[in-house]
Scaffold this motif. Structure first.
Motif, short mmCIF file in Angstrom:
data_model
loop_
_atom_site.label_atom_id
_atom_site.label_comp_id
_atom_site.label_asym_id
_atom_site.label_seq_id
_atom_site.Cartn_x
_atom_site.Cartn_y
_atom_site.Cartn_z
N GLY A 237 -5.08 -1.21 9.95
CA GLY A 237 -3.94 -0.35 10.19
C GLY A 237 -4.13 0.50 11.42
N GLY A 238 -3.06 1.20 11.81
CA GLY A 238 -3.15 2.07 12.98
C GLY A 238 -1.79 2.48 13.48
N TRP B 110 0.81 -8.57 -0.36
CA TRP B 110 0.87 -7.33 0.41
C TRP B 110 2.10 -6.55 -0.03
N PHE B 111 1.89 -5.28 -0.27
CA PHE B 111 2.96 -4.35 -0.61
C PHE B 111 2.86 -3.17 0.34
N ARG B 112 3.91 -2.36 0.40
CA ARG B 112 3.86 -1.17 1.24
C ARG B 112 4.65 -0.05 0.59
N GLN B 113 4.24 1.17 0.94
CA GLN B 113 4.92 2.34 0.43
C GLN B 113 5.12 3.34 1.56
N ALA B 114 6.38 3.58 1.87
CA ALA B 114 6.74 4.55 2.90
C ALA B 114 6.84 5.93 2.28
N ALA C 125 4.33 2.70 6.89
CA ALA C 125 4.02 2.80 5.47
C ALA C 125 2.52 2.66 5.28
N VAL C 126 2.09 2.93 4.06
CA VAL C 126 0.75 2.53 3.64
C VAL C 126 0.86 1.13 3.09
N GLY D 102 -5.45 0.84 0.38
CA GLY D 102 -4.34 0.98 1.31
C GLY D 102 -4.80 1.29 2.72
N THR D 103 -3.98 0.89 3.68
CA THR D 103 -4.24 1.19 5.09
C THR D 103 -2.92 1.64 5.73
N GLN D 104 -3.00 2.70 6.52
CA GLN D 104 -1.79 3.30 7.09
C GLN D 104 -1.35 2.53 8.34
N VAL D 105 -0.08 2.21 8.39
CA VAL D 105 0.54 1.63 9.58
C VAL D 105 1.65 2.58 10.03
#
Length: 121
Positions: free
Chosen positions: A9-10, A36-40, A92-93, A114-117
């Motif tokens: 992420g980054g 893969w899932f994401r959470q904003a 999101a993460v 999780g990794t932050q994007v």
């Protein structure tokens, strides 16, 4: 039990690319698929993509279709998410998960941290 660790992420500008990686260890043979899932911020976690370990079957969320590519390396127990043409709404993460081949997060038993994007406009 499967242990998962995301990386990659980054911060990236709109239109840029990132590749997320997920390293799986433990009883990976007991899982059928990796997702893969994401959470904003302020939103519920949502499905992004999933891929089976065996003969590859893939599902993408409509919001990422044509821009994101999920892949896996069975020899290395790695799953990747190549993200191109990134938009601010992709911020999101991002979580890697192991479970059944599905869009439904309740069918995934193991999750990474999780990794932050972050996509800047």
């Amino acid at each position: 039990q499967v242990q998962l660790a995301e990386s990659g992420g980054g911060l990236v500008q709109t239109g840029g690319s990132l590749r997320l990686s997920c390293a799986a260890s433990g009883r990976t043979f007991s899982t059928g698929a990796m997702g893969w899932f994401r959470q904003a911020p302020g939103k519920e976690r949502e499905f992004v993509a999933t891929i089976t370990w065996g003969i590859p079957r893939i599902i993408y969320a409509d919001s990422v279709k044509g821009r994101f590519t999920i892949s896996r390396d069975t020899a290395k127990n790695m799953v990747y998410l190549q993200m191109n043409s990134l938009k601010p709404e992709d911020t999101a993460v991002y979580y890697c998960a192991a479970g059944s081949y599905s869009k439904r997060e309740e069918l995934y038993d193991n999750w990474g941290q999780g990794t932050q994007v972050t996509v800047s406009s």
